[in-house]
Design a protein around this motif. Structure first.
Motif, PDB file in Angstrom:
ATOM      1  N   ASP A   3       0.810  -1.216   0.000  1.00  0.00           N
ATOM      2  CA  ASP A   3       0.000   0.000   0.000  1.00  0.00           C
ATOM      3  C   ASP A   3       0.843   1.267   0.000  1.00  0.00           C
ATOM      4  OD1 ASP A   3      -2.362  -1.448   0.091  1.00  0.00           O
ATOM      5  OD2 ASP A   3      -2.411  -1.481   2.291  1.00  0.00           O
ATOM      6  N   ILE A   4       2.141   1.131   0.121  1.00  0.00           N
ATOM      7  CA  ILE A   4       3.014   2.290   0.311  1.00  0.00           C
ATOM      8  C   ILE A   4       3.697   2.676  -0.987  1.00  0.00           C
ATOM      9  CG2 ILE A   4       4.955   3.246   1.599  1.00  0.00           C
ATOM     10  CD1 ILE A   4       2.499   2.610   3.304  1.00  0.00           C
TER      11      ILE A   4
ATOM     12  N   GLU B 225      -3.465   8.966  -6.110  1.00  0.00           N
ATOM     13  CA  GLU B 225      -4.825   8.887  -5.579  1.00  0.00           C
ATOM     14  C   GLU B 225      -4.877   8.043  -4.304  1.00  0.00           C
ATOM     15  OE1 GLU B 225      -8.106   9.232  -8.668  1.00  0.00           O
ATOM     16  OE2 GLU B 225      -6.572   8.150  -9.829  1.00  0.00           O
ATOM     17  N   VAL B 226      -3.968   8.367  -3.380  1.00  0.00           N
ATOM     18  CA  VAL B 226      -3.942   7.718  -2.074  1.00  0.00           C
ATOM     19  C   VAL B 226      -3.831   8.791  -1.001  1.00  0.00           C
ATOM     20  CG1 VAL B 226      -2.856   5.636  -2.988  1.00  0.00           C
ATOM     21  CG2 VAL B 226      -1.417   7.462  -2.047  1.00  0.00           C
ATOM     22  N   ASP B 227      -4.046   8.402   0.230  1.00  0.00           N
ATOM     23  CA  ASP B 227      -3.851   9.309   1.351  1.00  0.00           C
ATOM     24  C   ASP B 227      -2.360   9.608   1.494  1.00  0.00           C
ATOM     25  OD1 ASP B 227      -3.347   9.945   4.350  1.00  0.00           O
ATOM     26  OD2 ASP B 227      -5.531  10.054   4.173  1.00  0.00           O
ATOM     27  N   PRO B 228      -1.982  10.868   1.812  1.00  0.00           N
ATOM     28  CA  PRO B 228      -0.560  11.206   1.952  1.00  0.00           C
ATOM     29  C   PRO B 228       0.200  10.322   2.934  1.00  0.00           C
ATOM     30  CG  PRO B 228      -1.853  13.203   1.854  1.00  0.00           C
ATOM     31  CD  PRO B 228      -2.832  12.069   1.923  1.00  0.00           C
ATOM     32  N   LYS B 229      -0.492   9.707   3.888  1.00  0.00           N
ATOM     33  CA  LYS B 229       0.210   8.857   4.852  1.00  0.00           C
ATOM     34  C   LYS B 229       0.771   7.597   4.191  1.00  0.00           C
ATOM     35  CE  LYS B 229      -3.945   6.392   6.457  1.00  0.00           C
ATOM     36  NZ  LYS B 229      -4.865   6.205   7.605  1.00  0.00           N
ATOM     37  N   PHE B 230       0.333   7.316   2.960  1.00  0.00           N
ATOM     38  CA  PHE B 230       0.834   6.157   2.241  1.00  0.00           C
ATOM     39  C   PHE B 230       1.979   6.513   1.282  1.00  0.00           C
ATOM     40  CE2 PHE B 230      -3.618   4.862   3.158  1.00  0.00           C
ATOM     41  CZ  PHE B 230      -3.325   3.788   3.987  1.00  0.00           C
ATOM     42  N   VAL B 231       2.541   7.705   1.436  1.00  0.00           N
ATOM     43  CA  VAL B 231       3.676   8.128   0.606  1.00  0.00           C
ATOM     44  C   VAL B 231       4.883   8.357   1.505  1.00  0.00           C
ATOM     45  CG1 VAL B 231       4.626   9.921  -0.889  1.00  0.00           C
ATOM     46  CG2 VAL B 231       2.255   9.156  -1.189  1.00  0.00           C
ATOM     47  N   VAL B 232       5.971   7.675   1.207  1.00  0.00           N
ATOM     48  CA  VAL B 232       7.234   7.875   1.906  1.00  0.00           C
ATOM     49  C   VAL B 232       8.213   8.507   0.932  1.00  0.00           C
ATOM     50  CG1 VAL B 232       9.189   6.778   3.056  1.00  0.00           C
ATOM     51  CG2 VAL B 232       6.862   5.930   3.449  1.00  0.00           C
ATOM     52  N   MET B 233       8.702   9.681   1.285  1.00  0.00           N
ATOM     53  CA  MET B 233       9.674  10.360   0.425  1.00  0.00           C
ATOM     54  C   MET B 233      11.084  10.100   0.952  1.00  0.00           C
ATOM     55  SD  MET B 233       9.987  14.369  -0.652  1.00  0.00           S
ATOM     56  CE  MET B 233       8.439  14.329  -1.527  1.00  0.00           C
TER      57      MET B 233
END
Length: 760
Positions: free
Chosen positions: A374-375, A397-405
């Motif tokens: 999911d990440i 199109e996901v919640d920002p909590k599912f993005v790791v920069m």
């Protein structure tokens, strides 16, 4: 006395809503801010501070500082480490740095977001990093004191060692950490009460220690965004439309691209964040193949509503907007300018313009995206991780909590990497092909799709009384509003008459420290420019154009009053009202630059002149006081040669003297480049300049002699990366006038404009 809008993003975070934890962990000693239960961690309120871990001490004594600031060659990671090290008492050889992810716990203590810009980093983090270092030192000394049964204040901390002068016992940081005896919690009040070193006690601050990033940059171990390699990764090359913004893709014919070995797919972006429009990505197994496939694609566009716009039409619209009495919002509104101008003995009116400017960092925009479960993992060098992470999330199109920069080192930024556009094609191409995708902009993409410094139009009207004293000034600033485009309400400011929100980052500097009893500044949004040339923040932001107008007009007024421009400025820097303190520091800086340059001490050859300017960049609340004396020679053809620049800058406390000088010098040279050489133009909705053959920054052969004097007076540390940019153009313009009588009011200053001014 001036009334000024408040930039809400500069408000201090509420220390009562966080605590500082120091405790032993399996990996060593970890120090940082931690949220108390129930604290709202949303970025929507810019004043909130999301807790972070700033450094750790390993059992081997190595101190690893995590920098929440993007390092783009300005060595800010080393600076953060140096501030911590001063209070911690660590030996510099034991310090390492790493870059933070976009986890909200790494947000800036003052801004409540992870953003690097505005020359804010040292200024806004000096106190927090100092207290972080002091807390670690205190925690360790108290642990050692308990072990030895001696008073903690008897111990000395130096060079990663804690020593008892009486017993001659000592323990290294490594020994203390391995002991497992460190556990301490500092409340917010405890943190505030920590007694920090005074400048006379510094042993690290003010020392030009080796920059921690240089070895890795010279041996290749430091990685930039363009260096990212992931298993199974493929490449994407963007194909961008002929207009900067507003196009849509009607059809894509990939029949020729399919003949390119390694071609995978052509992906038409569907960007719900509206960061991009009309983009297609050619995906292939190698970057050369992606480039060939991109060239082979046949794409038809609807070029959209901006297809016929040009620099000329944007400027014409700016002039129209300025002529309307109800345009814009007031940034400064003091006294009665209409009445004062009506009774003035002499009134001057002038228009000042600046062109579109392109960032063009050495490393073009690049990003790599990969989905694992999911990440979404995105790899890039970015100055605004908070916002860019959200853009990547919007693209996926996901919640920002599912993005790791995964933050990389930046091959130049200058404000360009405050944007997250490169993440959109990386994420959507990766989603389309089910593989990690690396996007690398070609230089042409990087320039024509830049979030540029906006074209600006300013009209200034000022009045002198019978004694030649400045009594009134109206200043209208018309531009695109980059910060409004970001859609972050907390970064906008209420107008002084409370009639609306304005983008202070387009008018800062116009609220100068001169005492003018009747003073209006109006910020006007050019909607045409806003849509056709979505603009960003280029190094120095608004002061790069507002001080061009202010300091040029101050010079024009001085000559109209028959007064020396330096003495005219000094009289205005009297420190009355809200200008108290700041005016004195600016006055001192001006006097330093003038004295060191030899201004006015001897006649100059025909065709040569010296001009002055002094600025309080970046903003009133975050000013570094900078003055310049420019010495130029002007040929009969109008060609300008910059012979020498003499700068003085008051930065309060300088952390790393060599770096302060380097930053000021780089900023000054950028200022020369913007003043004399750099210009982009819009035609038929698209930027015409696509590479360095048509967009021509300062070359090495055009570099003038440069003398920088730093005033370090122990006041609070200020920023140094941008202020010197803003003082150069007006100093040059004023010097050109003194050399040949040509008053040029448009940037960049061309030989044709100077020659025309000489004939006028």
């Amino acid at each position: 006395m001036n009334s000024h809008v408040k930039i809400t993003s500069h408000e201090s975070a509420d220390l009562s809503r966080r605590s500082f934890l120091v405790g032993s962990a399996a990996t060593g000693l970890v120090l940082g801010y931690a949220a108390l239960p129930g604290v709202n961690q949303a970025f929507a309120a810019a004043g909130n501070f999301d807790p972070s871990v700033w450094y750790s001490i390993a059992p081997d004594g190595i101190v690893t500082v995590t920098s929440g600031k993007a390092d783009m060659g300005q060595h800010i990671a080393s600076t953060m480490a140096q501030i911590i090290s001063e209070e911690l008492g660590v030996n510099w050889k034991d310090v390492r740095v790493q870059l933070a992810s976009n986890d909200p716990k790494f947000n800036d203590p003052m801004l409540g977001a992870q953003v690097t810009g505005g020359s804010w980093s040292t200024m806004m983090n000096f106190d927090a990093m100092s207290r972080a270092g002091a807390a670690g030192r205190i925690a360790m000394t108290e642990a050692v004191a308990a072990i030895w049964g001696v008073p903690a204040d008897q111990l000395i901390v130096r060079d990663s060692t804690i020593t008892d002068p009486k017993s001659k016992k000592s323990m290294t940081f490594a020994d203390v950490v391995k002991s497992g005896k460190i556990t301490k919690t500092f409340t917010a009040d405890d943190l505030k009460a920590l007694k920090l070193k005074t400048p006379d006690q510094y042993t690290m601050i003010g020392v030009s220690v080796p920059q921690l990033d240089i070895p890795g940059k010279t041996n290749g171990t430091i990685k930039y965004g363009i260096d990212v390699m992931l298993p199974g990764m493929v490449y994407g090359k963007v194909v961008t439309p002929p207009v900067r913004y507003g196009a849509t893709v009607k059809s894509v014919d990939d029949s020729a691209a399919k003949k390119v070995p390694g071609f995978i797919k052509a992906v038409t972006l569907d960007d719900k964040t509206a960061t991009t429009t009309g983009w297609v990505v050619a995906v292939a197994s190698t970057y050369p193949a992606a480039m060939k496939a991109a060239d082979a694609l046949k794409i038809t566009y609807d070029n959209g509503p901006n297809a016929k716009l040009s620099s000329e039409s944007i400027l014409a619209e700016a002039k129209r907007l300025q002529s309307l009495d109800d345009s814009g919002f007031f940034f400064v509104k003091d006294g009665d300018t209409a009445a004062a101008l009506g009774t003035a003995a002499k009134v001057l009116e002038a228009e000042y313009t600046t062109s579109i400017n392109i960032h063009a960092p050495l490393e073009p925009m690049t990003a790599t995206a990969e989905q694992k479960g999911d990440i979404w993992h995105v790899y890039t060098g970015n100055q605004f991780a908070t916002r860019s992470g959200s853009i990547a999330a919007g693209a996926a199109e996901v919640d920002p909590k599912f993005v790791v920069m995964h933050q990389q080192w930046l091959g130049g930024g200058f404000g360009r990497r405050l944007e997250g556009d490169m993440l959109v094609p990386a994420v959507q191409a990766s989603k389309a092909v089910g593989k990690p995708v690396k996007i690398i902009y070609a230089r042409q993409n990087d320039m024509t799709m830049d979030f540029t410094r906006p074209l600006t139009y300013q009209k200034v009207k000022a009045g002198l009384d019978g004694d030649g004293k400045l009594i009134a000034m109206n200043h209208d600033v018309v531009a695109a509003w980059p910060t409004k485009r970001w859609g972050i309400p907390a970064f906008l400011s209420p107008s002084v008459d409370k009639k609306g929100a304005l983008d202070a980052f387009t008018v800062n500097g116009a609220d100068f420290f001169y005492s003018v009893p009747n003073h209006n500044v109006r910020a006007i949004l050019n909607e045409m420019a806003q849509t056709a040339t979505p603009s960003g923040q280029l190094r120095s932001v608004a002061p790069g154009w507002t001080f061009w107008a202010v300091e040029s007009m101050i010079d024009e007024l001085a000559h109209a009053a028959g007064k020396d421009p330096v003495q005219f400025r000094i009289a205005l820097l009297d420190g009355k009202g809200a200008n108290n303190g700041g005016a004195q520091r600016l006055r001192n800086t001006l006097l330093a630059a003038v004295g060191l340059s030899g201004y006015g001490t001897k006649p100059l050859p025909k065709g040569e002149g010296m001009g002055v300017a002094c600025v309080s960049s970046q903003e009133r609340a975050t000013a570094s006081w900078t003055a310049c004396v420019a010495h130029v020679a002007v040929a009969p053809s109008g060609e300008v040669k910059v012979k020498k620049l003499t700068l003085a800058t008051d930065v309060g406390t300088q952390v790393h003297p060599d770096n302060v000088r380097a930053q000021a010098m780089g900023a000054a040279l950028w200022g020369v480049s913007l003043a004399l050489y750099e210009k982009a133009t819009l035609k038929d909705g698209g930027l015409e300049q696509t590479n360095f053959d048509t967009y021509t920054p300062l070359r090495m052969s055009q570099t003038p002699d440069l003398e920088v004097h730093v005033i370090a007076n122990g006041e609070h540390a200020t920023g140094v990366g941008e202020p010197a940019v803003t003082v150069i153009a007006p100093a040059l313009g004023n010097a050109i006038f003194n050399a040949c009588g040509a008053r040029v009011r448009s940037l960049p200053i061309s030989a044709e404009a100077v020659k025309a001014g000489m004939k006028a």
